[in-house]
Every structure is written in structure tokens, then in C-alpha cells.
Design an enzyme around this catalytic site. Structure first.
Site, PDB file in Angstrom:
ATOM      1  N   CYS A 284       4.982  10.312   0.881  1.00 55.30           N
ATOM      2  CA  CYS A 284       4.992  11.203  -0.285  1.00 55.30           C
ATOM      3  C   CYS A 284       5.888  12.430  -0.126  1.00 55.30           C
ATOM      4  O   CYS A 284       6.850  12.590  -0.884  1.00 55.30           O
ATOM      5  CB  CYS A 284       3.564  11.658  -0.578  1.00 55.30           C
ATOM      6  SG  CYS A 284       2.470  10.289  -0.940  1.00 55.30           S
TER       7      CYS A 284
HETATM    8  N1  LIG Z   1       0.150   6.160   0.838  1.00 55.65           N
HETATM    9  C1  LIG Z   1      -0.282   7.255   0.258  1.00 55.65           C
HETATM   10  O1  LIG Z   1      -0.891   8.079   0.897  1.00 55.65           O
HETATM   11  C2  LIG Z   1      -0.081   7.517  -1.223  1.00 55.65           C
HETATM   12  C3  LIG Z   1      -0.829   8.522  -1.820  1.00 55.65           C
HETATM   13  C4  LIG Z   1      -0.686   8.756  -3.175  1.00 55.65           C
HETATM   14  C5  LIG Z   1       0.241   8.009  -3.897  1.00 55.65           C
HETATM   15  N2  LIG Z   1       0.981   7.040  -3.282  1.00 55.65           N
HETATM   16  C6  LIG Z   1       1.917   6.288  -4.118  1.00 55.65           C
HETATM   17  O2  LIG Z   1       1.347   5.001  -4.380  1.00 55.65           O
HETATM   18  C7  LIG Z   1       2.377   4.013  -4.469  1.00 55.65           C
HETATM   19  C8  LIG Z   1       2.084   2.871  -3.485  1.00 55.65           C
HETATM   20  O3  LIG Z   1       2.136   3.411  -2.184  1.00 55.65           O
HETATM   21  P1  LIG Z   1       1.460   2.687  -0.951  1.00 55.65           P
HETATM   22  O4  LIG Z   1       1.410   3.712   0.116  1.00 55.65           O
HETATM   23  O5  LIG Z   1       0.200   1.993  -1.332  1.00 55.65           O
HETATM   24  O6  LIG Z   1       2.581   1.581  -0.624  1.00 55.65           O
HETATM   25  P2  LIG Z   1       2.437   0.329   0.354  1.00 55.65           P
HETATM   26  O7  LIG Z   1       3.808   0.019   0.806  1.00 55.65           O
HETATM   27  O8  LIG Z   1       1.367   0.560   1.365  1.00 55.65           O
HETATM   28  O9  LIG Z   1       1.915  -0.839  -0.593  1.00 55.65           O
HETATM   29  C9  LIG Z   1       2.637  -1.336  -1.657  1.00 55.65           C
HETATM   30  C10 LIG Z   1       2.337  -2.814  -1.818  1.00 55.65           C
HETATM   31  O10 LIG Z   1       3.053  -3.281  -2.964  1.00 55.65           O
HETATM   32  C11 LIG Z   1       3.528  -4.572  -2.675  1.00 55.65           C
HETATM   33  N3  LIG Z   1       4.608  -4.905  -3.589  1.00 55.65           N
HETATM   34  C12 LIG Z   1       5.913  -4.552  -3.548  1.00 55.65           C
HETATM   35  N4  LIG Z   1       6.568  -5.043  -4.602  1.00 55.65           N
HETATM   36  C13 LIG Z   1       5.673  -5.737  -5.326  1.00 55.65           C
HETATM   37  C14 LIG Z   1       5.758  -6.458  -6.530  1.00 55.65           C
HETATM   38  N5  LIG Z   1       6.898  -6.562  -7.214  1.00 55.65           N
HETATM   39  N6  LIG Z   1       4.640  -7.059  -6.983  1.00 55.65           N
HETATM   40  C15 LIG Z   1       3.481  -6.944  -6.298  1.00 55.65           C
HETATM   41  N7  LIG Z   1       3.343  -6.249  -5.169  1.00 55.65           N
HETATM   42  C16 LIG Z   1       4.431  -5.656  -4.688  1.00 55.65           C
HETATM   43  C17 LIG Z   1       3.935  -4.506  -1.220  1.00 55.65           C
HETATM   44  O11 LIG Z   1       4.008  -5.804  -0.651  1.00 55.65           O
HETATM   45  C18 LIG Z   1       2.785  -3.669  -0.638  1.00 55.65           C
HETATM   46  O12 LIG Z   1       1.715  -4.472  -0.192  1.00 55.65           O
HETATM   47  C19 LIG Z   1       3.683   4.753  -4.218  1.00 55.65           C
HETATM   48  O13 LIG Z   1       4.227   5.143  -5.438  1.00 55.65           O
HETATM   49  C20 LIG Z   1       3.233   5.997  -3.449  1.00 55.65           C
HETATM   50  O14 LIG Z   1       4.131   7.071  -3.619  1.00 55.65           O
HETATM   51  C21 LIG Z   1       0.828   6.770  -1.977  1.00 55.65           C
END
Ligand SMILES: NC(=O)c1ccc[n+]([C@@H]2O[C@H](COP(=O)([O-])OP(=O)(O)OC[C@H]3O[C@@H](n4cnc5c(N)ncnc54)[C@H](O)[C@@H]3O)[C@@H](O)[C@H]2O)c1
Length: 459
Positions: A284
Site C-alpha cells: 500500500c
Molecule cells: N494487503 C493489504 O494489506 C491490503 C490492505 C488494504 C487494501 N489492499 C488492496 O487490496 C487489493 C488486493 O491486494 P492483496 O494484498 O489481497 O493482493 P494479493 O496479491 O495478495 O491477492 C490478489 C489475488 O488476486 C488474484 N488475481 C489476479 N488477477 C486476477 C484475475 N484477473 N481474476 C481473479 N483473480 C486474480 C491473484 O492471483 C491473487 O491471489 C489491492 O488493491 C491492494 O492495494 C491490500
């Protein structure tokens, strides 16, 4: 003969959805089962919603279906229970989207190599949702993104199906605010923002989230919710940059930045604790502010705080290496040829998350200067360090390093310098300080250790 024309009553999809939410029998599809999506899927399944996790990563999908966990914020037994109980299953088949009443988008939103928003994941998923869109669905974007994404990128794809937003389907932005590893604030007790394209979109989404989250806050549009989320992360990035700048100044003035901050944070109002370090990491803080900076340029607006914060935070790994050089100099040594043991490489303590970790940059720079680098991190068995035209490793693009097996005194004692980049709580820093010839502590991990022997230097 009079012909009676009776208009067919239009279905009230909002009402139907709300009834399903109250009964916890609405089918919830979570797209992207990563750090955000999997905890969310388990949370909803735990209270009875039938949940389907959709992901392109076949390994993750197979693991969840076997009841195997890969996200630390999810409890193994809870995941197993909802999978065995038939409340959560996962799939790579996006035609399942058609069966869902609620679709929650949790896919990555990274930067391109040119530090611009990479929306390919949101675009792909929106295409899939549009293909299977049917009346009576709530679509919620939880991924972090720039203000405008929901209405400019997702809505046009869904509206092109001919279905009407606010009547046939409901579209909102509801940013995930989870802080990985935070025991006090979980999904349930972290206030949830909801901004719908129409008032009925907001109402439907608030009814859904209100079933599992203590407080839901309504925003008047998706853009407000999108902006609020990127502002939150910008606020952190800017404040971290401020304390990092203080660390640089304190170093020059020979004042302990840690002691100074502890003193400053005793003020009970008007100030909030932030701490310096070797740089910023995670998905983030190093990324999201640049989403906003990019969007601002469309309005001839330059987000100067964001650029300045980025500059200071990016300079920290270079400062760590400079300070390492100075400490080695006190022993009559230089970086070239010195043995450096790095402790902790994840971006945050007690978590196995390497995303955007500044440790990789510090190690890259140490190697570039000719140090022999070893590292210890109980959460990360090996790392891949990108190389920048290093003499000794010529010809290689990257170098794989494996964590040494333990952080015991022997390894610390044989290094010229130990650099603490992440302060995992399982490491005995007293032992390290006693055994090491010199320690550079960038996280104040040695604060409770008696460092009177003068072997430890703070950032
Ligand atoms: N990790 C954090 O602490 C956090 C906190 C708040 C917000 N976010 C936001 O949440 C969102 C997701 O982050 P995350 O940390 O969970 O990411 P992540 O990489 O852990 O997980 C994302 C998942 O999406 C899957 N994916 C990718 N393309 C895809 C598609 N076309 N169809 C289906 N699945 C697909 C990936 O395989 C993966 O399993 C981002 O926008 C991030 O900025 C993250």
C-alpha cells in the site's frame, strides 16, 4: 372490447437482495483470494453466507478447496471449518459469477515499471463480470485505486450490457482497510466506507456489509470512498517521510531520533506516532499515493507532498548503507570485503510479507559496494536480489540468497557488521548485541538491550 394493458411490475432487486442479506443466504463471490480476499471470504462464510472464491492462481484455488491456509490473518481451523462445512469453495471458472448475488473485487492494483497505475487486473475482472452480469447483483470494488476508477473503468463495461445501474444491478467502491497482523483492528471492527454510483447502490451495499461489520459509513459517491482510501495511505507515507527526514537530521546533529520521538509522542494530543526505518514497504504505502499523483496530473495538479515523501522514503536504503560504511570505518574497515549479516528482510515485523520490502534495496546496495552479505529471516527461506552491474557477480541479473539457519551468536560474531532491517520479535537482540562486533539497528529493536558496550548504532 376494452383491452386491459397491465404493465408488468418491475422487480425490486434492492429489496430482494436486502432480504437475502438478512437471511445470510446471498451467494457471495470474492474475486482474488489473496491477503484481502481470503480473510474476507472466510469472514462471510463463517456467518453462513455461501461463498465462492474465484482466482486465476490454480495453486491457491486448490489449496483452499483442500482446507489449506496460506494467509497469516486467517485462522487455519476457521478456514478448514468453512470449507468442510460447505460454506466456502474456490474455483478458476468465472462462469460461476452468474450464480453470485454479491461480487467483491479484491485483485491487485500495482504500479507499472514507470510508476503508473496498472489497472489490467481490474479491467480483466470487470470484463468477466460484465459477461456474466444478471439483474439483482451487487458489485463491490475493494481494491485500492485512484478516484474515478469505479465510474470510469468498471461502470461503462457493466452498463454496456444494457442493464441499469441502481435498478438492475448495484455498483459501489468499498475500500479494504485491513492492516495485516493487527490483532486489535480486524475486518469486523474497522469502519467500512461505502460509496455507490447511486443512492440505492449505497443502500444495498451498506445493508450487505452491515451484516458483518460493526460500523458502515456512507459516502456520497465511489470517488469519495476511493479518494479517502488513497488519502489514508498518503497520510501514512507523508508522516513516515517526515520522521525519516528527522532521522537524517538527528543523525547529523547526533541526537537519538528514537529518544526524541518517544519524548514527542508523550504529548497526549495533536501528534500521532510514526517511526523511521530503512524505507517503506508493503503493497500500500509505496504504491497507492502514486495512483493519486497520476490521476492529479489529469487536472494539471502536482501532488508535491506525495513526490517529496516518495523521494525521502526512497532515499532511506542509501542512508542505511552510508551509515553502515561509517560504522565499519570506525573499525578501520570499508564496505568492500566486509561481512555483513542482515537480520529481518520482510517489510514488517512478525509477518512473512516481502512485497516492496526496502531490505532488498539495502542488500542490493551492500552487494554493489562489495560487501559479503548473509541474512537471517525465519519467515523468508530465500530471496532474489536484483544486481546492478556488480564486479564480483558479473554476468548475473540477480542473486539468490538463502536465509542462514539461525540468528545465533556465532554467525553474528563472525560478521563485521550486523544490520537489523526488520525487528522480528522472535530474535534475541541481547545475544546479537553481545556477540556482534557492530550492530546497525534501523528499527530500534535493541531499545531494551544494554548497549553500553557501544557496539550498537541506531538509525
Ligand atoms: N494487503 C493489504 O494489506 C491490503 C490492505 C488494504 C487494501 N489492499 C488492496 O487490496 C487489493 C488486493 O491486494 P492483496 O494484498 O489481497 O493482493 P494479493 O496479491 O495478495 O491477492 C490478489 C489475488 O488476486 C488474484 N488475481 C489476479 N488477477 C486476477 C484475475 N484477473 N481474476 C481473479 N483473480 C486474480 C491473484 O492471483 C491473487 O491471489 C489491492 O488493491 C491492494 O492495494 C491490500
Amino acid at each position: 372490447m376494452a383491452i386491459e394493458v397491465r404493465a408488468e411490475a418491475k422487480r425490486d432487486y434492492a429489496k430482494e437482495l436486502k432480504t437475502k442479506f438478512r437471511a445470510h443466504n446471498a451467494v457471495v463471490a470474492v474475486v482474488g483470494i489473496g491477503y484481502v480476499g481470503l480473510p474476507l471470504a472466510v469472514e462471510k462464510a463463517k456467518v453462513g453466507f455461501p461463498v465462492i472464491g474465484l482466482d486465476r492462481n490454480e495453486e491457491r484455488v486448490a489449496m483452499v478447496n483442500r482446507g489449506e491456509n496460506y494467509i497469516r490473518d486467517v485462522k487455519d481451523e476457521e478456514l478448514k471449518k468453512v470449507v468442510l462445512g460447505g460454506k466456502l469453495r474456490t474455483s478458476t471458472d468465472f462462469s460461476e459469477l452468474g450464480n453470485a448475488d454479491v461480487v467483491i473485487i479484491c485483485v491487485p492494483t500495482p504500479l507499472t515499471v514507470h510508476r503508473e497505475p496498472d489497472l489490467q487486473y481490474i479491467e480483466n475482472v470487470s470484463g468477466e463480470i460484465a459477461e456474466h452480469l444478471r439483474p439483482g447483483q451487487l458489485i463491490s470494488l475493494e481494491s485500492t485505486t485512484y478516484p474515478g476508477t469505479t465510474e470510469e473503468v468498471i461502470l461503462p463495461k457493466l452498463a454496456a450490457t444494457g442493464l441499469e445501474v441502481g435498478n438492475d444491478f448495484f455498483l459501489v467502491h468499498s475500500p479494504e482497510r485491513v492492516d495485516p497482523g493487527n490483532k486489535r483492528y480486524t475486518t469486523q471492527n474497522t469502519n467500512k466506507l461505502v460509496g455507490g454510483v447511486t443512492q440505492s447502490c449505497t443502500d444495498v451495499a451498506a445493508a450487505f456489509y452491515g451484516e458483518t461489520i460493526i460500523k458502515v459509513i456512507r459516502c456520497s459517491s465511489p470517488a469519495v470512498a476511493e479518494m479517502a482510501k488513497v488519502f489514508e495511505n498518503t497520510y501514512r507515507a507523508v508522516n513516515i517521510a517526515l520522521v525519516n527526514e528527522m532521522a537524517l537530521l538527528c543523525d547529523r546533529m547526533e541526537i537519538s531520533v528514537w529518544e526524541m520521538l518517544d519524548a514527542a509522542f508523550t504529548k497526549p494530543f495533536g501528534i500521532q506516532p510514526f517511526y523511521p526505518g530503512p524505507g517503506v514497504g508493503g503493497h500500500c504505502i509505496p504504491v497507492d499515493p502514486f495512483y493519486l499523483a497520476w490521476k492529479a496530473r489529469e487536472y494539471d495538479f502536482s501532488t508535491r507532498f506525495i513526490e517529496l515523501a516518495g523521494e525521502i522514503n526512497l532515499s532511506m536504503p542509501y542512508f542505511v548503507v552510508q551509515k553502515a560504511e561509517r560504522i565499519l570505518g570506525l573499525q578501520g574497515k570499508s564496505l568492500r570485503g566486509s561481512k555483513v549479516l542482515v537480520l529481518g528482510v520482510t517489510y514488517k515485523e512478525d509477518l512473512p510479507d516481502m512485497r516492496e520490502s526496502p531490505a532488498l534495496k539495502v542488500i542490493q546496495l551492500l552487494i554493489k559496494e562489495g560487501c559479503e552479505v548473509e541474512y537471517y529471516d525465519p519467515y523468508v527461506p530465500s530471496i532474489e536480489v536484483q544486481l546492478q552491474n556488480q564486479g564480483t557477480y558479473e554476468g548475473k541479473q540477480s542473486l539468490r540468497l538463502d536465509s542462514i539457519p539461525d540468528s545465533g551468536a556465532e554467525r553474528a560474531g563472525s560478521a563485521d557488521l550486523v544490520v537489523i532491517l526488520t525487528g522480528h520479535s522472535c530474535v534475541d537482540y541481547g545475544l546479537i548485541v553481545q556477540a556482534a562486533r557492530a550492530v546497525l539497528d534501523t528499527r530500534n529493536a535493541t531499545s531494551s538491550v544494554d548497549v553500553s558496550m557501544g557496539r550498537a548504532w541506531a538509525l
